[in-house]
Each structure stands twice: as C-alpha cells, then as structure tokens.
Design an enzyme around this catalytic site. Structure first.
Site, PDB file in Angstrom:
ATOM      1  N   LYS A  13       0.834  -1.207   0.000  1.00 34.54           N
ATOM      2  CA  LYS A  13       0.000   0.000   0.000  1.00 34.54           C
ATOM      3  C   LYS A  13       0.871   1.261   0.000  1.00 34.54           C
ATOM      4  CE  LYS A  13      -3.611  -2.384   2.585  1.00 34.54           C
ATOM      5  NZ  LYS A  13      -4.300  -2.484   3.895  1.00 34.54           N
ATOM      6  N   SER A  73      -0.646   0.646   6.398  1.00 32.37           N
ATOM      7  CA  SER A  73      -0.860  -0.179   7.582  1.00 32.37           C
ATOM      8  C   SER A  73      -1.813  -1.307   7.240  1.00 32.37           C
ATOM      9  CB  SER A  73      -1.426   0.675   8.720  1.00 32.37           C
ATOM     10  OG  SER A  73      -1.391  -0.029   9.941  1.00 32.37           O
ATOM     11  N   ASP A  74      -1.645  -2.430   7.912  1.00 31.03           N
ATOM     12  CA  ASP A  74      -2.564  -3.549   7.726  1.00 31.03           C
ATOM     13  C   ASP A  74      -2.654  -4.337   9.026  1.00 31.03           C
ATOM     14  OD1 ASP A  74      -4.100  -4.715   5.284  1.00 31.03           O
ATOM     15  OD2 ASP A  74      -3.451  -6.433   6.473  1.00 31.03           O
ATOM     16  N   GLN A  75      -3.757  -5.064   9.148  1.00 28.38           N
ATOM     17  CA  GLN A  75      -4.014  -5.826  10.365  1.00 28.38           C
ATOM     18  C   GLN A  75      -4.642  -7.163   9.998  1.00 28.38           C
ATOM     19  OE1 GLN A  75      -7.319  -4.574  13.066  1.00 28.38           O
ATOM     20  NE2 GLN A  75      -5.627  -4.166  14.472  1.00 28.38           N
TER      21      GLN A  75
END
Length: 197
Positions: free
Chosen positions: A57, A73-75
C-alpha cells in the site's frame, strides 16, 4: 514534508487527526485477498503478511507521490492459527463473535513508511485480546446497537465503543488494536523530521 495515509480506514485517519497530524488519505488499490492467499500458501507468518500488505500500500502510493512520506498499515486477526477476514454480513459477524467467546485472539498490526517507492521503516505489534463468556442476550443487544458498523472491523467489534464490553482482558498497545501502532510511528516520523519535534 507532506504525509499521506495509504488507506481509506476512518479509524486510522482519525488516529492521525487526533494526534494533530495532517495527512492526506489516498487509498491504495491492492488485492488483499490474493496477497494473503499467496503468502499463506508460501508459509508466510501473519506478521510477514501484514507487513507485506502495508508495504504494498505504502509503496504504490509513494511511487505516485515520490516527495511524500507515505504510511501504509494492515491488520490480520489470528485465532488458534486461523486467519480471519472481515465478516460480510451480520449473521456471520454473530457466528464469529460466538466462536471467539471465551477465547483469546491476536491482532497482528503492521505499519510501513515509504518514500519514492522504497520502504524507509516498518513496525509490527501483536496485541492479544481475551473475549469474555458473554450471554446470547448480551450479544443480541450488542449486534442491534452496533449494526453494520461491525462489518468494518475484522473482529466485528470497535473497542472505542460498546465493543469494549466483549472483553475481560487486553494485552498490548491500544492504538495497534484500533489499526495502527501509533506511538512507534510518531517516533519514526519525528526522527525522520516529517513532524515538528
């Protein structure tokens, strides 16, 4: 120095705004399902996968805006080795919450900063959340109160609202649970002179 958040997440955008950070939000077009499936098939860990998604991203947007620092950011939610995606409807959200009831799960949360297509920094946090053994009556009231807003969260809860009542214990960074390790990010941005110190 201009900051860009490579995300459409209102929670992440709100975190930055509340911290006094002016960052433009420009979502990156990434096929997250394909990346997750591919990395899972290759034996990658949840942390490696969350970081790869955050990097993709940030990298994509930073190529379009090479003079800006781009935050990706990622989760991923992991419960007993299984990875979970956002529930597509309230019926599956209900089933997920019943499945998590009385169990612990982890939110593997990664943040990446990139500039000009290159990664400058990354950080991963893995908070552990212990869901209490709530009653079906409580769950029904909770679902009625929160409605489809739950579908925007992989865990089908929002800790910044009534979702906090689902838990009896939380270990780890609150901001990471909301979707981004904010304090390490702020430290990096100050160190990189992207914020006034």
């Amino acid at each position: 120095m201009k900051l860009i958040l490579a995300s459409a997440s209102s929670a992440r955008r709100s975190m930055l705004e509340q911290a006094g950070i002016d960052a433009e939000s420009i979502p990156a077009a990434v096929d997250e399902d394909m990346v997750k499936q591919s990395m899972r098939a290759e034996g990658a860990s949840a942390a490696e996968t969350a970081t790869a998604l955050a990097h993709l991203k940030a990298e994509r947007i930073s190529r379009r805006y090479p003079d800006s620092v781009v935050i990706g950011s990622d989760q991923l939610l992991v419960c007993e080795g299984a990875w979970f995606d956002k529930a597509p409807d309230l019926e599956r959200a209900r089933a997920r919450l019943l499945d998590f009831r009385g169990r612990a799960h982890h939110l593997v949360t990664s943040v990446v900063c990139a500039k000009g297509g290159s990664r400058l920094w990354h950080h991963v946090e893995t908070p552990c959340l212990h869901m209490r053994r709530f009653s079906e009556d409580f769950l029904n009231r909770y679902l009625a109160q929160e409605g489809e807003a739950l579908l925007g969260s992989v865990g089908c809860y929002r800790l910044e609202g009534p979702g906090i009542q689902l838990f009896d214990r939380i270990e780890g960074d609150y901001f990471s649970i909301l979707g981004m390790p904010l304090l390490p990010l702020l430290g990096f941005l100050r160190q990189h002179q992207a914020l006034t110190v």
